[in-house]
Design an enzyme around this catalytic site. Structure first.
Site, short mmCIF file in Angstrom:
data_model
loop_
_atom_site.label_atom_id
_atom_site.label_comp_id
_atom_site.label_asym_id
_atom_site.label_seq_id
_atom_site.Cartn_x
_atom_site.Cartn_y
_atom_site.Cartn_z
N HIS A 194 12.31 -32.43 -36.42
CA HIS A 194 13.56 -32.62 -36.56
C HIS A 194 14.35 -33.42 -37.54
O HIS A 194 15.47 -33.62 -37.34
CB HIS A 194 14.33 -33.36 -35.12
CG HIS A 194 13.53 -32.52 -33.87
ND1 HIS A 194 14.05 -32.66 -32.58
CD2 HIS A 194 12.85 -31.45 -33.58
CE1 HIS A 194 13.62 -31.95 -31.57
NE2 HIS A 194 12.81 -31.12 -32.46
N GLU B 28 1.89 -28.13 -29.80
CA GLU B 28 3.01 -29.07 -30.50
C GLU B 28 2.09 -29.90 -31.42
O GLU B 28 0.90 -30.18 -31.28
CB GLU B 28 3.41 -29.74 -29.14
CG GLU B 28 4.36 -28.96 -28.47
CD GLU B 28 5.84 -29.01 -28.93
OE1 GLU B 28 5.78 -29.39 -30.01
OE2 GLU B 28 6.91 -28.70 -28.12
N ASP C 201 11.09 -21.29 -31.95
CA ASP C 201 12.58 -21.84 -32.12
C ASP C 201 12.47 -23.13 -32.84
O ASP C 201 11.48 -23.89 -32.70
CB ASP C 201 13.41 -21.89 -31.07
CG ASP C 201 13.24 -22.91 -30.00
OD1 ASP C 201 11.92 -23.13 -29.46
OD2 ASP C 201 13.98 -23.57 -29.54
N GLU D 52 12.80 -23.72 -26.83
CA GLU D 52 12.39 -24.73 -26.20
C GLU D 52 13.09 -26.11 -26.74
O GLU D 52 13.17 -27.20 -26.07
CB GLU D 52 10.85 -25.01 -26.85
CG GLU D 52 9.96 -26.20 -26.39
CD GLU D 52 10.17 -27.43 -27.14
OE1 GLU D 52 9.68 -28.58 -26.69
OE2 GLU D 52 10.90 -27.49 -28.27
N GLU D 53 13.78 -26.10 -27.71
CA GLU D 53 14.38 -27.08 -28.44
C GLU D 53 15.72 -27.30 -27.78
O GLU D 53 16.56 -28.38 -28.13
CB GLU D 53 14.77 -26.84 -29.92
CG GLU D 53 13.44 -26.94 -30.79
CD GLU D 53 12.61 -28.04 -30.82
OE1 GLU D 53 13.17 -29.10 -30.21
OE2 GLU D 53 11.84 -28.23 -31.37
N HIS E 262 6.15 -22.58 -29.18
CA HIS E 262 7.71 -21.95 -29.43
C HIS E 262 8.05 -21.51 -30.77
O HIS E 262 7.63 -22.26 -31.78
CB HIS E 262 8.73 -22.85 -28.68
CG HIS E 262 8.76 -24.48 -29.34
ND1 HIS E 262 9.47 -24.55 -30.57
CD2 HIS E 262 8.02 -25.51 -29.22
CE1 HIS E 262 9.36 -25.75 -31.16
NE2 HIS E 262 8.69 -26.34 -30.36
N ASP F 31 7.14 -28.81 -36.35
CA ASP F 31 7.70 -28.43 -35.07
C ASP F 31 8.31 -27.13 -34.87
O ASP F 31 9.57 -27.01 -35.04
CB ASP F 31 8.69 -29.63 -34.42
CG ASP F 31 8.99 -29.47 -32.96
OD1 ASP F 31 8.24 -28.69 -32.21
OD2 ASP F 31 9.75 -30.36 -32.52
#
Length: 359
Positions: free
Chosen positions: A335, A161, A78, A132-133, A76, A102
């Protein structure tokens, strides 16, 4: 003076660490991926051995060499909101910045392989998707699966991932349900006139505390389950006996169960109560006995483990494509304000995948 609308340029001749930094320095918080998606599309359209399609801010590039197997590599674009951690910063063997782990380092590996492998031993599909997030309704891979499932067809898929360079097979399923109790409202000074719904929720918590979760082995991987209370709602004021209470439980279930079977198990645990399903997502079988998966494990090395979470590999599994999680980066850093990736891990991931796809 108007802002520039020039598409950022990605130089895929650079190594995967440099490409990671290029990606990180193009902000792409969920629903704001277009500049990065434009850059990825432009870079891939310049590669002569690839055909490229786009749906919204999702890009799919493919080889068409007539190989007997097709492998999908997905990631992903984003990130979560930026936390004062842009632009990227290289400090010794660590690359810092939002999305480094990530999962822009995984995306960089995808892009490097897409550009540098004109004659792989398997046909390749590279998927770069948006959102995705955030809530599943916006997920770009979900959209592709619904609108263009043929773009995602393959014999095996790898979702890049962050896994710390270890293979994580399949994933758990997840569901949430509300178990409700009802009572009679009254003034707390005259509590005997009421019926306390919060007190009546106590047996629900007792059942949860007594529940023995399963540990299920599939293809040699052990998936531990979990059934837990994650939210309790009840009460009106500090002097009112509550007439309603709801306990929300989250069941992380092994991929040997369907969503319907998992819900039936929750209803069995809470027999006699009103159980309302609020959301659910299926697990994904690891498929490690498939020939493509066996070859992948032989090339990557190490001992695979079960993915103790839900990931988008479940979307491939739903399409009949066995999938694993494998990528650079420590998932515990995802994150965080301190997010970073080891540069050696990024290069090692690229080399291992290259070896698998060219041996």
């Amino acid at each position: 003076m108007s802002a520039s609308t020039t598409t950022p340029v990605l130089d895929l001749t650079q190594d995967a660490v440099v490409v990671t930094a290029q990606l990180v320095d193009i902000p792409s918080v969920s629903r704001e991926e277009k500049p990065l998606a434009d850059a990825v599309e432009a870079a891939l359209r310049a590669v002569p051995h690839l055909s490229v399609d786009r749906d919204g801010d999702a890009i799919v590039a493919r080889t068409s060499l007539g190989r007997t197997e097709r492998v999908v590599l997905a990631g992903h674009l984003d990130t979560v909101p930026i936390a004062g951690n842009l632009p990227s910063r290289l400090d010794g063997g660590l690359l810092h910045g939002c999305g480094t782990t990530d999962m822009k380092s995984g995306v960089a590996v995808q892009l490097r392989l897409a550009a540098a492998l004109p004659d792989p031993n398997r046909d390749l599909t590279f998927v770069f998707y948006d959102a995705e997030e955030i809530a599943a309704e916006f997920n770009g891979l979900k959209r592709l699966a619904e609108h263009h499932p043929e773009w995602l067809a393959g014999d095996f898929a790898v979702l890049l991932e962050p896994t710390g360079g270890q293979v994580h097979g399949g994933c758990q399923g997840t569901l949430r349900a509300r178990i409700t109790t009802t009572g009679r409202r009254a003034h707390s000074a005259r509590s005997w006139l009421g019926d306390n719904a919060i007190h009546k929720a106590a047996p629900i918590l007792t059942r949860l505390a007594a529940h023995q979760p399963r540990r299920v082995e599939i293809d040699g991987l052990v998936y531990p389950e979990g059934l837990n209370a994650v939210l309790i709602e009840g009460g009106h004021a500090g002097n009112v006996i509550p007439d309603s209470c709801a306990v929300t439980v989250n069941y992380r279930f092994s991929p040997d169960q369907s969503e319907a079977e998992a819900l039936a198990r929750v209803r069995e645990v809470f027999d006699g109560y009103d159980v309302e399903l609020t959301d659910s997502a299926p697990g994904a079988l690891p498929g490690l006995t498939q020939p493509a998966a066996a070859a992948f494990l032989a090339a990557i090395g190490g001992t695979p483990s079960a993915k103790e979470a839900w990931t988008d590999v479940a979307r491939f599994s739903a399409l009949g494509v066995p999938a694993v999680n494998y990528g650079p980066g420590d998932p515990t850093l995802a994150h965080t304000r301190e997010e970073h990736v080891e540069t050696a891990a990024v290069l090692e991931c690229e080399e291992r995948l290259r070896r698998w796809l060219t041996a």
